[in-house]
Design an enzyme around this catalytic site. Structure first.
Site: not given
Length: 308
Positions: A75, A250
């Site tokens: 991530c 993101c």
């Protein structure tokens, strides 16, 4: 069980951090979902357990769990916040200006800036070299193009949906991404927009379209789905994250979108990526590595009682 946590976010992509240096915290998917619930729990896109690394040259291991309880390999926004957690709490010296994070996708080198109080404000992450082969994504779509270095990849492969055909370019940044450039939104059906008189990325129904393509059988491990528009000075994007739904940002998705834009000739090797929660700067370097620069912020901390 009572859990102490720190809430951090990177461009609106938010996480609850929990120290687990003893490696004795195991959370069930239903417990993760409860903690991430924005009405009954802390509210987050995911949980990050901070654990000791396997490699002693790394500062710590980032164990990232999506809000639905599934594990994620990487991530991008989370790893910047991971760096902030370690620096702000003294696990990494603020004066060092760098650290190495251990993740399920491998090691990530991070350089960072701090304020006058030694708190991390911004970080640049070496996100590694993108992978393109269908087996690396993974996807059942067949490679139909080659990069400049000769790597085969899936370029703008068409997938059918209830709203017509959409084209996706596939990139792995340690986790799977399928990027769709919405070059002709006027040609899309009205039902995919909250306001059919203003067909734009902002009114596009990312939740519905993203959920459909995330679960497509051509992605055996599901995929993060990005929808992007190329502007004169930046790329604007929205993302439906695998195991989370739409998030405000993101990091790996921004990197994948940037790489896909460069591969398809829509943009150069250095771009600003504008997401709903903020802007990230991405550079695809000549050596193949992708560098991502963006902020990390602390929201609040507390203790929560986790039901059995």
């Amino acid at each position: 069980m009572d859990l102490d946590f720190i809430k951090l976010h990177g461009a609106g992509n938010d996480f609850a951090f929990i120290e687990d240096f003893s490696r004795d915290i195991e959370l069930r998917p239903d417990q993760v979902a409860w903690l991430c619930d924005r009405h009954f729990g802390i509210g987050a896109d995911g949980i990050i357990l901070v654990r000791p690394p396997e490699n002693p040259s790394c500062a710590a291991y980032m164990h990232y769990i999506n809000s639905d309880g599934s594990l994620a390999e990487m991530c991008g926004n989370g790893v910047r916040c991971f760096a902030k957690f370690l620096v702000d709490r003294g696990y990494v010296s603020a004066e060092s200006g760098q650290l190495v994070a251990e993740t399920r996708a491998g090691e990530r080198r991070i350089s960072f800036e701090t304020d006058d109080f030694g708190k991390l404000t911004q970080a640049t992450v070496d996100m590694g070299i993108p992978e393109f082969s269908p087996s690396a994504i993974p996807t059942l779509l067949e490679a139909n193009a080659e990069t400049e270095s000769g790597a085969s990849y899936v370029r703008e492969a068409s997938l059918e949906s209830p709203w017509g055909w959409f084209s996706f370019t596939c990139v792995s940044m340690g986790n799977p991404h399928a990027v769709c450039f919405l070059d002709d939104m006027d040609g899309l059906p009205d039902e995919l927009f909250s306001d059919s008189r203003d067909k734009s990325l902002e009114t596009f129904d990312v939740e519905r379209a993203g959920a459909f393509f995330e679960a497509s059988p051509v992605f055996p491990e599901r995929a993060n789905i990005e929808f992007a528009v190329v502007g004169s000075h930046a790329l604007t994007m929205r993302v439906f994250e695998r195991g989370c739904g739409e998030t405000l940002a993101c990091g790996t998705g921004a990197c994948a979108t940037h790489v896909a834009a460069a591969l398809t000739g829509r943009a150069g090797r250095s771009n600003e990526l504008v997401l709903r929660g903020g802007t990230l700067s991405i550079e695809w370097c000549a050596d193949g590595h992708v560098l991502m620069t963006g902020p990390a912020r602390e929201s609040f901390s507390g203790t929560i009682h986790l039901p059995a």
